[in-house]
Design an enzyme around this catalytic site. Structure first.
Site, PDB file in Angstrom:
ATOM      1  N   TYR A 162      -2.485  62.499  70.440  1.00 19.38           N
ATOM      2  CA  TYR A 162      -1.791  62.125  69.186  1.00 19.38           C
ATOM      3  C   TYR A 162      -1.956  63.173  68.085  1.00 19.38           C
ATOM      4  O   TYR A 162      -1.727  62.866  66.911  1.00 19.38           O
ATOM      5  CB  TYR A 162      -2.346  60.816  68.611  1.00 19.38           C
ATOM      6  CG  TYR A 162      -2.665  59.724  69.586  1.00 19.38           C
ATOM      7  CD1 TYR A 162      -1.657  59.082  70.295  1.00 19.38           C
ATOM      8  CD2 TYR A 162      -3.977  59.284  69.754  1.00 19.38           C
ATOM      9  CE1 TYR A 162      -1.966  58.048  71.164  1.00 19.38           C
ATOM     10  CE2 TYR A 162      -4.284  58.249  70.627  1.00 19.38           C
ATOM     11  CZ  TYR A 162      -3.274  57.646  71.329  1.00 19.38           C
ATOM     12  OH  TYR A 162      -3.584  56.621  72.183  1.00 19.38           O
ATOM     13  N   GLU A 218      -6.206  40.897  63.967  1.00 16.90           N
ATOM     14  CA  GLU A 218      -6.759  41.517  65.187  1.00 16.90           C
ATOM     15  C   GLU A 218      -7.198  42.952  64.935  1.00 16.90           C
ATOM     16  O   GLU A 218      -6.684  43.884  65.579  1.00 16.90           O
ATOM     17  CB  GLU A 218      -5.674  41.562  66.273  1.00 16.90           C
ATOM     18  CG  GLU A 218      -5.294  40.260  66.880  1.00 16.90           C
ATOM     19  CD  GLU A 218      -4.102  40.394  67.852  1.00 16.90           C
ATOM     20  OE1 GLU A 218      -3.416  41.436  67.844  1.00 16.90           O
ATOM     21  OE2 GLU A 218      -3.870  39.454  68.597  1.00 16.90           O
ATOM     22  N   PRO A 219      -8.119  43.201  64.022  1.00 15.78           N
ATOM     23  CA  PRO A 219      -8.516  44.594  63.792  1.00 15.78           C
ATOM     24  C   PRO A 219      -9.379  45.127  64.937  1.00 15.78           C
ATOM     25  O   PRO A 219     -10.236  44.415  65.455  1.00 15.78           O
ATOM     26  CB  PRO A 219      -9.335  44.514  62.499  1.00 15.78           C
ATOM     27  CG  PRO A 219      -9.840  43.112  62.446  1.00 15.78           C
ATOM     28  CD  PRO A 219      -8.863  42.254  63.188  1.00 15.78           C
ATOM     29  N   GLY A 222      -4.301  47.177  63.235  1.00 14.88           N
ATOM     30  CA  GLY A 222      -3.654  48.410  62.798  1.00 14.88           C
ATOM     31  C   GLY A 222      -4.181  48.965  61.498  1.00 14.88           C
ATOM     32  O   GLY A 222      -3.679  49.976  61.002  1.00 14.88           O
ATOM     33  N   CYS A 268      -9.817  72.018  81.504  1.00 21.26           N
ATOM     34  CA  CYS A 268      -8.794  72.998  81.863  1.00 21.26           C
ATOM     35  C   CYS A 268      -7.418  72.632  81.344  1.00 21.26           C
ATOM     36  O   CYS A 268      -6.494  72.387  82.134  1.00 21.26           O
ATOM     37  CB  CYS A 268      -8.782  73.172  83.368  1.00 21.26           C
ATOM     38  SG  CYS A 268     -10.346  73.816  83.923  1.00 21.26           S
ATOM     39  N   ARG A 274      -9.882  49.217  65.379  1.00 18.53           N
ATOM     40  CA  ARG A 274     -10.390  50.451  64.790  1.00 18.53           C
ATOM     41  C   ARG A 274     -11.152  50.218  63.481  1.00 18.53           C
ATOM     42  O   ARG A 274     -12.190  50.837  63.233  1.00 18.53           O
ATOM     43  CB  ARG A 274      -9.189  51.369  64.509  1.00 18.53           C
ATOM     44  CG  ARG A 274      -9.544  52.777  64.130  1.00 18.53           C
ATOM     45  CD  ARG A 274      -8.295  53.519  63.636  1.00 18.53           C
ATOM     46  NE  ARG A 274      -7.149  53.331  64.467  1.00 18.53           N
ATOM     47  CZ  ARG A 274      -6.738  54.194  65.403  1.00 18.53           C
ATOM     48  NH1 ARG A 274      -7.393  55.311  65.606  1.00 18.53           N
ATOM     49  NH2 ARG A 274      -5.651  53.948  66.113  1.00 18.53           N
TER      50      ARG A 274
HETATM   51  N1  LLP Z   1      -3.519  43.939  68.374  1.00 19.36           N
HETATM   52  C1  LLP Z   1      -2.673  44.436  69.285  1.00 19.36           C
HETATM   53  C2  LLP Z   1      -1.709  43.557  69.916  1.00 19.36           C
HETATM   54  C3  LLP Z   1      -2.714  45.796  69.602  1.00 19.36           C
HETATM   55  O1  LLP Z   1      -1.858  46.287  70.498  1.00 19.36           O
HETATM   56  C4  LLP Z   1      -3.661  46.633  68.981  1.00 19.36           C
HETATM   57  C5  LLP Z   1      -3.725  48.049  69.308  1.00 19.36           C
HETATM   58  C6  LLP Z   1      -4.549  46.060  68.051  1.00 19.36           C
HETATM   59  C7  LLP Z   1      -4.444  44.710  67.767  1.00 19.36           C
HETATM   60  C8  LLP Z   1      -5.614  46.831  67.354  1.00 19.36           C
HETATM   61  O2  LLP Z   1      -5.163  47.912  66.636  1.00 19.36           O
HETATM   62  P1  LLP Z   1      -6.185  48.665  65.669  1.00 19.36           P
HETATM   63  O3  LLP Z   1      -6.656  47.672  64.630  1.00 19.36           O
HETATM   64  O4  LLP Z   1      -7.333  49.150  66.493  1.00 19.36           O
HETATM   65  O5  LLP Z   1      -5.407  49.773  65.105  1.00 19.36           O
HETATM   66  N2  LLP Z   1      -5.152  54.493  71.514  1.00 19.36           N
HETATM   67  C9  LLP Z   1      -4.564  54.540  70.195  1.00 19.36           C
HETATM   68  C10 LLP Z   1      -4.468  53.190  69.571  1.00 19.36           C
HETATM   69  C11 LLP Z   1      -3.648  52.230  70.386  1.00 19.36           C
HETATM   70  C12 LLP Z   1      -3.654  50.868  69.781  1.00 19.36           C
HETATM   71  C13 LLP Z   1      -2.941  49.924  70.631  1.00 19.36           C
HETATM   72  N3  LLP Z   1      -2.933  48.608  70.127  1.00 19.36           N
HETATM   73  C14 LLP Z   1      -5.376  55.488  69.329  1.00 19.36           C
HETATM   74  O6  LLP Z   1      -6.345  56.046  69.815  1.00 19.36           O
HETATM   75  O7  LLP Z   1      -5.036  55.697  68.164  1.00 19.36           O
END
Ligand code: LLP
Length: 427
Positions: free
Chosen positions: A322, A279-280, A237, A349, A282
């Site tokens: 979003y 768990e990064p 996150g 479209c 993004r």
């Molecule tokens: N761990 C778990 C359990 C998750 O559900 C997620 C993301 C992550 C790690 C990684 O999150 P990050 O570090 O990438 O923020 N499609 C959306 C994002 C959905 C994320 C879902 N879970 C977007 O485009 O913003």
């Protein structure tokens, strides 16, 4: 130079060679992020681990980069498990998340030796136990909890609130009933607790609040069941820069406060500090990606100047889904001064298919190459075939080398799964 460079390669040369829309990924950027995680988290704090949330972007090549960088994988589907397995990823460094893992997916995880299953609910626990029993094996499990914290992000990507669909509620002692089932099973090895509170978080408060909840749960588990929690997975996150004025946060910005809190709590409460896992997704891949488009038609409607691109919501659904904001430059006019505001419109479209509203750019002309920044995460991985649009190619750039890592879909690919019943063909 008046032209955008991606590492040592001109963006316009990539557009010309591979066509547009085109996802371009900087390998050096990915590796830099992985190395920062090693330096400022894994080496700085002993007894830690990092896994990459593969949902952000997982072409096969990514498995090899991560393997070399010694970063594990977080997967959420049979398809992601299969991708890791087929690409010889060390499966003991794979963690399996998800709120409705199917029997088939659980079997695949057990058979391929996935290292950790992050259990989301009681039914899943029972299914996993049966699968382990029938394969005469054991599974290492963590429980995903609902920490009941709010996070400062779009509602659709917030996951730690009380009514979230993810995880096990901590209300009414329910969690302990589920945990006791696990502890009683000879096939399930309870390793710890997991939470993930949301995505694209730019302030640390919600991680800190969720960590506090998890720590107090860890203490409760110890006091009530005399069971030590060996692992605490604090999810991903961690937010990135999309717009020039967005903050740029080092990984330590997110992790130092959590680690201090955890270390202090464990010391004060005489608990053994669990292994901390992150768990990064993004944060590792987002800024490494740039999408190249060719500008097509340009028109004025009322007050708005629309410059249309040859892609849009099928290759980047985030603005439609979003209201996500992106920055862009004209790759062939990098140093020219902004002239006026235009709205970058996709070609699909839907009225919501506007990639960037009101961005100031130099004079936009048909044939210009538009480069949209920070598109590495959740662009290619969320791409779709709406309007029968083929999914773009992905090119990996490393220094002055550029290689295709995903081929562009063809019109033929689009019909690959179609079946025409004989009786219709005869008409
Ligand atoms: N761990 C778990 C359990 C998750 O559900 C997620 C993301 C992550 C790690 C990684 O999150 P990050 O570090 O990438 O923020 N499609 C959306 C994002 C959905 C994320 C879902 N879970 C977007 O485009 O913003």
């Amino acid at each position: 130079m008046n032209t955008l460079m991606i590492e040592k390669v001109k963006a316009i040369d990539l557009a010309q060679k591979y066509g547009t829309p085109l996802y371009v990924i900087s390998e050096t950027q990915i590796r830099r992020k992985c190395q920062e995680i090693h330096r400022d988290f894994l080496k700085k704090y002993p007894h830690t681990k990092a896994v990459y949330a593969s949902k952000a972007f997982l072409p096969s090549a990514m498995c090899y980069i991560l393997k070399e960088e010694e970063i594990g994988l977080d997967v959420v589907s049979g398809g992601e498990i299969y991708t890791a397995f087929k690409n010889n990823f060390p499966m003991d460094h794979v963690e399996f998340n998800g709120n409705n893992k199917t029997l088939e997916e659980i079997e695949l995880a057990v058979k391929t030796g996935v290292g950790r299953i992050i259990v989301d609910n009681l039914q899943e626990l029972k299914t996993l136990e049966k699968v382990c029993q029938s394969h005469n094996t054991t599974a290492n499990i963590l429980f995903r909890i609902v920490p009941d914290v709010e996070s400062d992000t779009h509602d659709y990507i917030s996951t730690g609130h009380k009514t979230s669909k993810f995880g096990i509620s901590l209300e009414n002692n329910y969690f302990f009933e589920v945990l006791k089932e696990a502890l009683a099973s000879p096939h399930l090895i309870f390793k710890g607790i997991h939470f993930h509170i949301g995505s694209q978080l730019l302030i640390i408060d919600s991680h800190v609040n969720a960590t506090k909840k998890a720590l107090s749960l860890i203490e409760d588990i110890y006091l009530k069941l005399n069971t030590e929690v060996e692992e605490l997975n604090i999810g991903g996150g961690f937010g990135i820069q999309y717009l020039p004025n967005d903050p740029v946060h080092a990984i330590s910005y997110f992790l130092n406060p959590c680690m201090t809190l955890i270390d202090d709590f464990c010391r004060e409460h005489h608990l053994k500090r669990p292994k901390i896992i992150i768990e990064p997704g993004r944060w590792i891949i987002g800024e490494a990606g740039t999408t190249l488009y060719t500008i097509g038609s340009i028109k004025e409607n009322g007050q708005v100047t629309y410059a249309s691109i040859d892609g849009g919501m099928t290759d980047n659904i985030r603005p439609s889904l979003y209201q996500a904001k992106y920055h862009a430059v004209i790759a062939n006019k990098l140093n020219e001064s902004p002239l006026k505001e235009v709205t970058i419109s996709g070609k699909f479209c839907e009225s919501s298919d506007l990639l960037i509203k009101n961005i100031k750019l130099p004079l936009v002309e048909t044939g210009d190459i538009l480069a949209v920044m920070s598109t590495g995460a959740y662009n290619y991985s969320m791409a779709n075939n709406y309007n029968k649009q083929p999914i773009p190619a992905v090119v990996l750039v490393h220094d002055n080398v550029h290689e295709l890592i995903v081929k562009r879909q063809t019109y033929e690919d689009l019909l690959m799964q179609d079946i025409i019943p004989k009786r219709l063909e005869q008409v």
